[in-house]
Scaffold this motif. Structure first.
Motif, short mmCIF file in Angstrom:
data_model
loop_
_atom_site.label_atom_id
_atom_site.label_comp_id
_atom_site.label_asym_id
_atom_site.label_seq_id
_atom_site.Cartn_x
_atom_site.Cartn_y
_atom_site.Cartn_z
N TYR A 114 0.81 -1.22 0.00
CA TYR A 114 0.00 0.00 0.00
C TYR A 114 0.85 1.27 0.00
O TYR A 114 0.35 2.36 0.21
CB TYR A 114 -0.93 0.01 1.21
CG TYR A 114 -1.75 -1.25 1.31
CD1 TYR A 114 -2.85 -1.45 0.46
CD2 TYR A 114 -1.41 -2.25 2.20
CE1 TYR A 114 -3.59 -2.61 0.51
CE2 TYR A 114 -2.15 -3.42 2.28
CZ TYR A 114 -3.24 -3.60 1.42
OH TYR A 114 -3.96 -4.75 1.48
N TYR A 116 3.57 3.74 -1.99
CA TYR A 116 4.16 4.08 -3.28
C TYR A 116 4.94 5.39 -3.16
O TYR A 116 4.74 6.15 -2.23
CB TYR A 116 3.08 4.19 -4.36
CG TYR A 116 2.08 5.30 -4.13
CD1 TYR A 116 2.28 6.57 -4.70
CD2 TYR A 116 0.92 5.10 -3.36
CE1 TYR A 116 1.36 7.59 -4.49
CE2 TYR A 116 0.01 6.10 -3.16
CZ TYR A 116 0.23 7.36 -3.72
OH TYR A 116 -0.66 8.37 -3.51
N TYR A 159 7.24 9.00 0.25
CA TYR A 159 6.43 7.79 0.13
C TYR A 159 5.03 8.12 0.60
O TYR A 159 4.85 8.93 1.51
CB TYR A 159 7.01 6.66 0.99
CG TYR A 159 8.25 6.05 0.41
CD1 TYR A 159 8.16 5.13 -0.63
CD2 TYR A 159 9.50 6.37 0.91
CE1 TYR A 159 9.31 4.56 -1.17
CE2 TYR A 159 10.65 5.81 0.38
CZ TYR A 159 10.56 4.91 -0.67
OH TYR A 159 11.69 4.35 -1.21
N TYR A 160 4.07 7.49 -0.03
CA TYR A 160 2.67 7.73 0.34
C TYR A 160 2.01 6.43 0.76
O TYR A 160 2.34 5.36 0.23
CB TYR A 160 1.89 8.31 -0.84
CG TYR A 160 2.11 9.79 -1.03
CD1 TYR A 160 1.19 10.71 -0.56
CD2 TYR A 160 3.27 10.26 -1.66
CE1 TYR A 160 1.40 12.07 -0.72
CE2 TYR A 160 3.49 11.62 -1.83
CZ TYR A 160 2.54 12.53 -1.35
OH TYR A 160 2.75 13.87 -1.51
N LYS A 162 -1.52 4.43 0.72
CA LYS A 162 -2.78 4.47 -0.03
C LYS A 162 -3.97 4.40 0.91
O LYS A 162 -4.73 3.42 0.89
CB LYS A 162 -2.83 3.26 -0.98
CG LYS A 162 -2.40 3.58 -2.39
CD LYS A 162 -2.81 2.45 -3.30
CE LYS A 162 -1.55 1.84 -3.95
NZ LYS A 162 -1.86 0.65 -4.75
N THR A 163 -4.14 5.41 1.71
CA THR A 163 -5.30 5.41 2.61
C THR A 163 -6.60 5.44 1.81
O THR A 163 -7.63 4.93 2.26
CB THR A 163 -5.25 6.62 3.56
OG1 THR A 163 -4.76 7.74 2.85
CG2 THR A 163 -4.34 6.37 4.72
N SER A 164 -6.52 6.03 0.64
CA SER A 164 -7.72 6.13 -0.20
C SER A 164 -8.33 4.75 -0.46
O SER A 164 -9.55 4.61 -0.55
CB SER A 164 -7.38 6.80 -1.53
OG SER A 164 -6.35 6.08 -2.19
N ALA A 165 -7.47 3.75 -0.53
CA ALA A 165 -7.96 2.41 -0.84
C ALA A 165 -8.84 1.85 0.27
O ALA A 165 -9.56 0.87 0.07
CB ALA A 165 -6.77 1.47 -1.08
N GLN A 199 -7.75 11.01 1.37
CA GLN A 199 -6.63 11.25 0.45
C GLN A 199 -5.41 10.50 0.95
O GLN A 199 -5.20 10.38 2.14
CB GLN A 199 -6.33 12.75 0.40
CG GLN A 199 -7.19 13.46 -0.63
CD GLN A 199 -7.00 14.95 -0.59
OE1 GLN A 199 -5.97 15.44 -0.13
NE2 GLN A 199 -7.99 15.66 -1.09
N ASP A 200 -4.61 10.05 0.01
CA ASP A 200 -3.39 9.36 0.40
C ASP A 200 -2.53 10.31 1.23
O ASP A 200 -2.53 11.52 1.02
CB ASP A 200 -2.63 8.92 -0.84
CG ASP A 200 -3.38 7.80 -1.57
OD1 ASP A 200 -4.32 7.26 -0.97
OD2 ASP A 200 -3.02 7.50 -2.72
#
Length: 495
Positions: A114, A116, A159-160, A162-165, A199-200
């Motif tokens: 998760y 990126y 680095y992010y 993916k909280t959006s997921a 949002q990520d």
RNA sequence: CGCGGGGUGGAGCAGCCCGGUCAGCUCGUGUGGCUCAUAACCACAAGGUCGUAGGUUCAAAUCCUACCCCCGCAACCA
């Protein structure tokens, strides 16, 4: 047998001294913990310190210390506060603990699917080594007020996560009650906030702009930013991932947070947990902020109230009393020294302290200290327990105080001192008086039970006074009057 | 139309979701009582057209509409 509970508090950033807000966290969690313990549960109670980041590094440098030396020093103040508040913390975690650091790196690796790499662009001040929002830049006309240097447009690699997921799963969890947010309006507020999805979130910084932190595994140029580092404490402190036993306590039963950090705990944190394949906390308890005379507490205004000052001057129980009863558990509250002192004198001194005294005095005077037998009319405690279950501690305390008032009223109605006048002549007097006073002592013991979660010392005093059949008068007066911030009425007539 | 909370006797609040029995509680003020007690406790009283203007209804603090005023939040301050 499922008798284990887990409650957490937010870990404060230790770049300044502890304040009332931290104390509120500890107090509310402690009240809940003591209440549950009274019900027979074993409660694990976490607290900790957030010790990484630039502000810490900068403060340390200012003081000519290494960051670690600086935080070692700062943490002492927070532990002192916990002790002063009387919070029965069972676990204390520091984000600089080697175990925590290792666990955070493990978590980072596990979250790989998760994570990126992206780039972040924003207004940067070299002096502050920090990014600013468009609005802040605008307000300061493009110049950093602290350093008198223009903000620069900088682009950096981050680095992010993916909280959006996880938006849908989180929303479902909140809506289904798997993770409840208390009170309801905070829940609504948060659901509204994520209406368009989470949002990520950026979870790292280049080493050159953040040196004091946990290194990103396998990328020497990046350091883990606060989110994963700090939020992870709730599970690393239990031993996650390598020390067995954490499974007995996770998911947490209650996580206590201030209203300002709801979004991190209701958004980022659940996203992390889902990414790790862990369950979400059952409940987020969101408390409000303490205002001072209706204004926000802030250092620049200079109206900050030091919890230790309150405790030192009036005692822990007085502190716990005010902040549990007169600051609504689920809403903002107000503090002024005058109001505090007034409630101390009136409610603790006049209502409760005096009540204990008068009952004890009568038993000593009329019955040589021997407490008779009396059938206790069982008070209906359901309102108290309902309030406790709903985290409306202030309402629970209101219930207790209405019992205190009732008992004072009862005494005035029955007038034991008049019954006592018949002691030599009226054969009915002795059993009657004994019954009345035993009833009073019994009622006080019940009050003592209800106060256990809130005011442990007072509860203990009450029990010590009345529980073994003979009155043990207190060594000193309970809650003697204090007039540091309000006028002493005793002076009025002398002048 | 960014989101949310709130405006109730001098002060601080409850009640509003599920309209009537709601105008309540604490403090403060006044009067009286009592004497076991920390100049304490108890009783009674004064004081509010429940932000404003409309509407719904037999009936509104409570529901609807508009407006006014305060206060938070708007990504790292509990």
């Amino acid at each position: 047998m499922d008798k284990k509970l887990y409650i957490t508090t937010a870990i404060p950033y230790v770049n300044s001294t502890p304040h009332i807000g931290n104390a509120m966290d500890y107090l509310l969690a402690d009240i809940w913990a003591r209440y549950q313990q009274q019900q027979g549960y074993e409660v694990r109670f976490q607290a900790g310190a957030d010790e990484h980041g630039n502000k810490i590094a900068a403060k340390a440098a200012e003081n000519g210390l290494s960051p670690q030396e600086y935080t070692d020093q700062q943490v002492v103040g927070f532990r002192k506060l916990i002790e002063a508040v009387g919070a029965g913390v069972t676990d204390f975690v520091r984000t600089t603990d080697p175990r925590h650091v290792a666990a955070v790196q493990y978590i980072w690796k596990k979250l790989q699917p998760y994570i990126y790499k992206g780039s972040y662009e924003g207004w940067y001040c070299v002096g502050c080594e920090a990014f600013y929002t468009d609005k802040e830049v605008q307000e300061n006309a493009g110049v950093c007020p602290d350093h008198q240097k223009p903000f620069e447009r900088v682009k950096e690699e981050n680095y992010y996560l993916k909280t959006s997921a996880f938006t849908d799963k989180i929303r479902d969890a909140i809506e289904s009650g798997e993770m409840t947010i208390v009170p309801d309006n905070r829940r609504t507020e948060f659901l509204e906030l994520i209406k368009d999805g989470l949002q990520d979130v950026s979870i790292s910084r280049p080493r050159r702009s953040l040196s004091w932190g946990v290194p990103v595994p396998d990328d020497p140029d990046q350091v883990i930013y606060v989110w994963i580092d700090a939020l992870a404490n709730y599970i690393t402190v239990l031993g996650y991932p390598d020390i067995d036993g954490w499974q007995l306590y996770w998911p947490a039963d209650v996580q206590v947070v201030g209203k300002d950090i709801v979004r991190f705990h209701a958004g980022y944190w659940p996203a992390m947990l889902l990414g790790l394949g862990l369950k979400l906390p059952k409940k987020l308890l969101v408390h409000g902020h303490v205002m001072v005379g209706g204004a926000k507490m802030s250092k620049s205004v200079g109206n900050v109230v030091d919890p230790l000052e309150v405790i030192d001057n009036y005692g822990v129980d007085a502190f716990r009393y005010y902040f549990s009863r007169h600051v609504p558990t689920l809403d903002d509250g107000d503090f002024t020294w005058e109001r505090f002192e007034m409630t101390y004198n009136n409610e603790l001194g006049n209502d409760l302290g005096n009540l204990m005294q008068r009952v004890a005095a009568m038993i000593v005077k009329y019955q040589a200290g021997v407490i008779g037998q009396s059938e206790q009319a069982e008070h209906d405690m359901s309102l108290y327990h309902d309030a406790m279950d709903n985290f409306e501690f202030n309402k629970a305390m209101d219930e207790v105080w209405s019992m205190v008032r009732s008992l004072n009223q009862y005494i005035d109605n029955v007038k034991p001192w008049q019954i006592a006048k018949g002691l030599g002549s009226d054969p009915e007097a002795e059993p009657h008086l004994s019954d009345v006073l035993a009833h009073c002592a019994g009622a006080l013991l019940q009050i003592g039970d209800l106060l256990v979660p809130f005011m442990p010392h007072t509860a203990a005093s009450i029990h010590a006074m009345f529980e073994d059949g003979v009155v043990h008068p207190p060594a000193g007066m309970m809650y003697p009057k204090i007039y540091q911030h309000t006028a002493d009425p005793r002076n009025a007539s002398n002048q």
